[in-house]
Scaffold this active site. Structure first.
Site, short mmCIF file in Angstrom:
data_model
loop_
_atom_site.label_atom_id
_atom_site.label_comp_id
_atom_site.label_asym_id
_atom_site.label_seq_id
_atom_site.Cartn_x
_atom_site.Cartn_y
_atom_site.Cartn_z
N ASP A 159 -60.04 -76.59 -12.81
CA ASP A 159 -59.63 -77.39 -11.19
C ASP A 159 -61.12 -77.18 -10.23
O ASP A 159 -61.22 -78.11 -9.39
CB ASP A 159 -58.44 -76.60 -10.65
CG ASP A 159 -57.47 -76.48 -12.01
OD1 ASP A 159 -56.99 -77.90 -12.41
OD2 ASP A 159 -56.90 -75.84 -12.35
N HIS A 187 -52.16 -73.41 -12.09
CA HIS A 187 -52.71 -74.53 -12.66
C HIS A 187 -51.68 -75.54 -13.03
O HIS A 187 -51.07 -75.54 -14.35
CB HIS A 187 -53.36 -74.05 -14.13
CG HIS A 187 -54.19 -75.08 -14.89
ND1 HIS A 187 -55.03 -75.81 -14.26
CD2 HIS A 187 -53.73 -75.65 -16.08
CE1 HIS A 187 -55.43 -76.88 -15.23
NE2 HIS A 187 -54.41 -76.66 -16.33
P1 NAD Z 1 -54.83 -78.71 -29.81
O1 NAD Z 1 -53.17 -79.08 -30.03
O2 NAD Z 1 -55.79 -79.88 -30.02
O3 NAD Z 1 -54.98 -77.40 -30.32
C1 NAD Z 1 -53.98 -76.28 -30.20
C2 NAD Z 1 -54.14 -75.44 -31.70
O4 NAD Z 1 -53.48 -74.32 -31.42
C3 NAD Z 1 -53.57 -76.26 -32.77
O5 NAD Z 1 -54.49 -76.44 -33.83
C4 NAD Z 1 -52.54 -75.44 -33.24
O6 NAD Z 1 -52.21 -75.29 -34.61
C5 NAD Z 1 -52.72 -74.02 -32.66
N1 NAD Z 1 -51.76 -73.04 -32.53
C6 NAD Z 1 -50.26 -73.50 -32.17
N2 NAD Z 1 -49.78 -72.43 -32.20
C7 NAD Z 1 -50.65 -71.33 -32.43
C8 NAD Z 1 -50.28 -69.83 -32.69
N3 NAD Z 1 -49.11 -69.44 -32.51
N4 NAD Z 1 -51.48 -69.12 -33.17
C9 NAD Z 1 -52.72 -69.77 -33.02
N5 NAD Z 1 -52.96 -70.94 -33.10
C10 NAD Z 1 -51.81 -71.80 -32.75
O7 NAD Z 1 -54.72 -78.40 -28.03
P2 NAD Z 1 -55.90 -78.27 -27.30
O8 NAD Z 1 -56.28 -79.59 -26.46
O9 NAD Z 1 -56.91 -77.31 -27.80
O10 NAD Z 1 -55.33 -77.45 -26.10
C11 NAD Z 1 -54.78 -76.04 -26.18
C12 NAD Z 1 -53.92 -75.51 -25.07
O11 NAD Z 1 -54.92 -75.63 -24.02
C13 NAD Z 1 -52.94 -76.61 -24.57
O12 NAD Z 1 -51.87 -75.71 -24.01
C14 NAD Z 1 -53.28 -77.15 -23.25
O13 NAD Z 1 -52.29 -77.66 -22.65
C15 NAD Z 1 -54.21 -76.10 -22.92
N6 NAD Z 1 -55.18 -76.46 -21.95
C16 NAD Z 1 -55.58 -75.78 -20.62
C17 NAD Z 1 -56.22 -76.17 -19.71
C18 NAD Z 1 -56.45 -75.14 -18.40
O14 NAD Z 1 -57.29 -75.83 -17.50
N7 NAD Z 1 -55.92 -74.13 -18.34
C19 NAD Z 1 -57.36 -77.25 -19.94
C20 NAD Z 1 -57.09 -77.91 -20.96
C21 NAD Z 1 -56.04 -77.59 -22.15
C1 LMR Z 2 -56.07 -79.98 -17.57
O1 LMR Z 2 -55.80 -79.63 -16.64
O2 LMR Z 2 -56.59 -81.04 -18.11
C2 LMR Z 2 -55.17 -79.46 -18.80
O3 LMR Z 2 -54.26 -78.27 -18.03
C3 LMR Z 2 -54.60 -80.30 -19.80
C4 LMR Z 2 -53.34 -80.90 -19.10
O4 LMR Z 2 -52.33 -80.73 -19.53
O5 LMR Z 2 -53.76 -81.41 -18.00
#
Ligand code: NAD
Ligand code: LMR
Length: 322
Positions: A159, A187
């Site tokens: 952000d 967030h």
């Molecule tokens: P993704 O689905 O591509 O990958 C997530 C992976 O986590 C999958 O491979 C899944 O099998 C694995 N997983 C699920 N449960 C698990 C566990 N108990 N232990 C280990 N691995 C596990 O998702 P992504 O795009 O990589 O996003 C991951 C997370 O990050 C999501 O919750 C997304 O919303 C979050 N995210 C946060 C931000 C932020 O700014 N804070 C930004 C982007 C994404």
């Molecule tokens: C983001 O801000 O891009 C992540 O938290 C993923 C989402 O769900 O928006």
């Protein structure tokens, strides 16, 4: 040669991991003099994908990587870990809010908190990316009482980066000239991108942009809704920019913050100087003394418009905590 640092990464088969693992292995997180041991967690259903990622990591022959451990057992992965990047969690689908993920993802962070409590190095730095990241970090902290509460963080850096990029575009100044950008709170769509302390090339943002209305409306809303905009455009949530922000965050936590700058990260609100409810993981403007020792920037005057928004985000986090 220094001893290897043990870095645990969860969700190793997912899209953020596919970007971040290679940057960490190349030295982007701890520098080019620090050997690293990668300890990568996945669930059994995605272990085959992780095995493929490990093959690719091996095939890069990264000089800094001394060992790679891939497993479906958090107790094995977190053993003596010094940094944990908790990425593995379900991402939201179009039309969802991040808090809609809470019921499903909370279980992951309860289990991983317990495993960290039992196995990790006592001074581990735990950085949560998986959404809703503030409350997931809080859940992890609650389940890991042996680890100091100051060692749990949630990512609001994406952000902050989005806000800086937007201000750079609007003002015509380079991104590196945008300083002191704070994201307060959660967030989520209630997050508060606070333009009132931002400096653009050393001058207050409001003086440079000369359009408080734009800052109060379009600027804040664009940052708040950027995750949704990326999700709608890509059909998947942000990944490379999220990986980049996670690397930026750990670098900011580990290295002393330069004068005239601060960064935003979700931290435990206990004892904060802004009267925010205690026992939340709340994003504040922070400065680091290095090695994850950070303090909240104190003494900022909070604009009444911003204050109201901070209170709304605080209320949301209290509700998420339940
Ligand atoms: P993704 O689905 O591509 O990958 C997530 C992976 O986590 C999958 O491979 C899944 O099998 C694995 N997983 C699920 N449960 C698990 C566990 N108990 N232990 C280990 N691995 C596990 O998702 P992504 O795009 O990589 O996003 C991951 C997370 O990050 C999501 O919750 C997304 O919303 C979050 N995210 C946060 C931000 C932020 O700014 N804070 C930004 C982007 C994404
Ligand atoms: C983001 O801000 O891009 C992540 O938290 C993923 C989402 O769900 O928006």
């Amino acid at each position: 040669m220094k001893d290897s640092k043990k870095i645990a990464i969860t969700g190793g088969g997912g899209q953020i991991a596919y970007s971040i693992l290679f940057r960490i292995a190349e030295g982007g997180l701890l520098g080019h003099e620090q050997p690293i041991e990668l300890r990568i967690l996945e669930i059994p259903e995605a272990k085959k994908t992780l095995d493929g990622v490990v093959m690719e990591l091996e095939d890069c022959a990264f000089p800094l990587v001394t060992k790679i451990v891939a497993s479906t057992d958090p107790y094995e992965i977190f053993e003596n870990a010094q940094i944990a990047l908790l990425i593995g969690a379900k991402p939201r689908a179009p039309g969802m809010e991040r808090s809609d993920l809470l019921v499903e993802n909370a279980k992951i962070f309860i289990e991983q908190g317990k495993a960290l409590n039992e196995k990790a190095a006592s001074d581990i730095l735990v950085f949560v990316v998986g959404n809703p990241c503030n409350t997931n970090a809080w859940i992890t902290m609650q389940n890991a009482p042996k680890i100091d509460r100051s060692r749990f963080f949630a990512m609001t850096r994406l952000d902050q980066n989005r806000a800086k990029a937007l201000l750079a575009k609007r003002s015509g100044a380079p991104v590196r000239e945008i300083k002191q950008m704070t994201i307060w709170g959660n967030h989520s769509s209630t997050q508060v991108p606070d333009f009132t302390h931002v400096k653009i090339a050393g001058k207050p943002a409001e003086e440079v942009i000369q359009d408080r209305r734009w800052l109060e409306t379009e600027f804040i809303e664009t940052v708040q809704k950027r995750g949704t905009a990326v999700l709608e455009a890509r059909g998947k949530s942000s990944a490379a920019s999220a990986a980049n922000a996670a690397i930026n965050s750990i670098c900011s936590l580990m290295q002393p913050t330069p004068d005239g700058e601060w960064f935003s990260v979700g931290i435990c609100s206990d004892g904060n100087p802004y009267g925010v409810e205690e026992n939340l993981i709340f994003s504040f403007p922070c400065r680091s003394k290095g090695n994850g020792q950070i303090e909240i920037v104190s003494g900022l005057e909070i604009d009444p418009f911003i204050k109201e928004k901070i209170e709304a985000s605080e209320k949301e986090l209290i509700q998420e905590r339940g």
